[in-house]
Enzyme design. Structure first.
Site, PDB file in Angstrom:
ATOM      1  N   HIS A 104       0.819  -1.024  -0.067  1.00 18.02           N
ATOM      2  CA  HIS A 104      -0.049   0.088  -0.220  1.00 18.02           C
ATOM      3  C   HIS A 104       0.743   1.234  -0.181  1.00 18.02           C
ATOM      4  CE1 HIS A 104      -3.509   2.806   0.867  1.00 18.02           C
ATOM      5  NE2 HIS A 104      -2.630   3.304   1.325  1.00 18.02           N
ATOM      6  N   ASP A 184     -15.276   2.267   6.986  1.00 19.03           N
ATOM      7  CA  ASP A 184     -14.179   3.339   6.484  1.00 19.03           C
ATOM      8  C   ASP A 184     -14.540   3.969   5.215  1.00 19.03           C
ATOM      9  OD1 ASP A 184     -11.679   4.010   6.419  1.00 19.03           O
ATOM     10  OD2 ASP A 184     -11.582   3.105   4.574  1.00 19.03           O
ATOM     11  N   ARG A 191     -14.252  12.486   6.583  1.00 18.46           N
ATOM     12  CA  ARG A 191     -13.101  13.277   6.933  1.00 18.46           C
ATOM     13  C   ARG A 191     -12.614  14.288   5.805  1.00 18.46           C
ATOM     14  NH1 ARG A 191      -9.690   8.538   7.043  1.00 18.46           N
ATOM     15  NH2 ARG A 191      -7.930   9.895   7.033  1.00 18.46           N
ATOM     16  N   SER A 206      -7.777   3.675   8.854  1.00 13.25           N
ATOM     17  CA  SER A 206      -8.568   3.473   7.469  1.00 13.25           C
ATOM     18  C   SER A 206      -7.867   2.742   6.596  1.00 13.25           C
ATOM     19  CB  SER A 206      -8.434   5.033   6.777  1.00 13.25           C
ATOM     20  OG  SER A 206      -9.040   4.843   5.448  1.00 13.25           O
ATOM     21  N   LYS A 210      -8.570  -2.015   6.049  1.00 14.20           N
ATOM     22  CA  LYS A 210      -9.196  -2.518   4.771  1.00 14.20           C
ATOM     23  C   LYS A 210      -8.078  -3.692   4.417  1.00 14.20           C
ATOM     24  CE  LYS A 210      -9.328   1.265   2.191  1.00 14.20           C
ATOM     25  NZ  LYS A 210      -9.252   2.378   3.280  1.00 14.20           N
TER      26      LYS A 210
END
Length: 449
Positions: A104, A184, A191, A206, A210
């Site tokens: 990620h 989320d 947000r 967040s 996931k």
């Protein structure tokens, strides 16, 4: 009485009682406002109640701001993350015949690394379930890039994902299903419109909710720091990286983070089809040095975490194994790997106004310019132009003469050029002497304690 000695609270609307709840949103907001820690039961309830619609957006916005201002400890963040995981389904890759590894990135300008990285790692018989997102603001989205390929599909069933990871290409890049951490999805949108995006506990939970729900066995995080990143400050980026590594480790996922430089755009292209084209150069054994360096560094980390530390990743780029995996992955998702990529109808060049060595190039300014050309979106519902973006014709360390092109801008809508060019004003700093450049795009490595 409820667990923990909490009295139940009754919600009323007019004279009709609607429901009995374990907590009240107002008291939870006040707890964090007054700099106290939230209990496990409070966290579980507020995430579940917000997902169900019992807690209103304005109440969750207030709680988010209280967290932004007063923070959370490690146990609070871990419980918040788990509550978001528990709001939806979890994927299970334990039946696959090979280990899984994922990556990620926190987002940057010109960050197309996922495209060559996923097939490269898959070439070593490691499954790569890369659930990705779309761009918002100046940072590009992986799905937007791949949708520049004719026929390519971002949305796949869980069965199709398992098929591709098991008997297919071994790698998949696709959208996360709606059932994965649905809390989320609501929180992220809130947000984004309440100025609470840049909050380490909320960013970390967040991302990791996931990724943990996705079910990968190991995870490598690319945490960007610099002008083109969400984290401009290195100390904050390190805090985010450490928090996410701790969350993954506590959840039983082998997790490591690389801190990487995002003061300068990554590679020589920014924009969807342009970045796909550059990724193909990397898969063919070429491409810009910084893109290749980061692709190889992340691949080594992913393969080491998956139990294959001796894999020769450079060879797999040069001998075509990674390209073969790419072609198969794109085909299995409906794309045509041989189809020409879209090309913008209009281009314009931005030239140096004097001569000298490029000292620096502001990644944020380049990202905003590409966004203004149509490569990004202001709202998640907005379309993007596959053709739009920027070619970078010279980078820090290069000597340029007055009038020499530094950027080539691409768009389908030429009326966008004026504002895109305006955002590049001051983005490039020239000097008489060659600058000292960083030795590596990788600044640091953060692993579990």
């Amino acid at each position: 009485m409820q667990a923990g000695g909490q009295a139940p609270h009754l919600r009323w609307e007019g004279k009709e009682k609607l429901s009995t709840e374990a907590f009240d949103a107002v008291e939870i907001i006040a707890t964090k406002r007054d700099k106290h820690r939230l209990s496990d039961e409070q966290i579980d309830w507020v995430i579940d109640a917000y997902t169900r619609g019992v807690v209103a957006d304005e109440q969750m916005a207030a709680l988010n701001m209280a967290i932004f201002l007063n923070g959370m400890d490690r146990a609070e963040i871990a419980r918040w993350t788990q509550a978001m995981i528990d709001s939806g389904e979890r994927m299970d890759f334990s039946t696959l015949p090979r280990p899984t590894a994922d990556k990620h990135s926190t987002g940057g300008v010109g960050d197309k690394i996922t495209l060559p990285l996923a097939p490269l790692v898959a070439a070593f018989d490691v499954a790569v379930p890369q659930l990705s997102g779309r761009g918002l603001g100046h940072t590009g989205g992986t799905l937007d890039k791949l949708e520049a390929i004719p026929g390519w599909q971002a949305f796949l069933s869980n069965e199709k994902i398992m098929e591709m990871l098991g008997e297919g290409a071994g790698a998949v890049i696709c959208a996360a299903g709606a059932g994965l951490a649905p809390a989320d999805k609501k929180l992220y949108a809130l947000r984004d419109i309440t100025s609470t995006v840049e909050c380490v506990p909320l960013i970390a939970s967040s991302i990791m909710s996931k990724k943990i729900a996705e079910g990968t066995g190991s995870l490598v995080l690319d945490v960007k720091v610099g002008s083109g990143a969400f984290m401009k400050d290195r100390e904050r980026a390190e805090e985010l990286a450490r928090t996410m590594v701790d969350l993954g480790t506590d959840a039983g996922v082998t997790t490591v983070a690389l801190l990487t430089n995002m003061d300068t755009p990554l590679g020589l292209t920014v924009g969807n089809a342009l970045e796909v084209r550059e990724s193909l150069e990397v898969l063919a054994g070429g491409g810009p040095a910084d893109v290749v360096e980061l692709t190889l560094a992340l691949a080594r980390e992913m393969l080491t975490a998956a139990g294959k530390p001796d894999a020769d990743v450079e060879a797999a780029l040069k001998d075509g194994r990674a390209m073969d995996r790419w072609r198969r992955m794109i085909s299995e998702q409906g794309g045509d790997p041989d189809a020409p990529l879209p090309v913008a109808a209009h281009t314009e060049e931005v030239r140096a106004d004097s001569e000298g060595y490029i000292q620096s190039m502001d990644a944020l300014a380049v990202g905003v310019s590409s966004w203004r050309l149509g490569a990004g979106r202001a709202r998640k519902e907005d379309p993007v132009q596959a053709e739009a973006g920027i070619e970078i014709l010279a980078k820090p360390g290069d000597f340029v003469r007055a009038g020499q092109p530094i950027f080539r801008l691409h768009t389908q809508t030429p009326e966008r050029f004026e504002r895109a060019i305006a955002s590049l004003d001051g983005a490039v700093v020239l000097g008489a002497n060659a600058p000292k450049l960083p030795d590596s795009v990788v600044l640091d490595r953060i692993a579990a304690n």
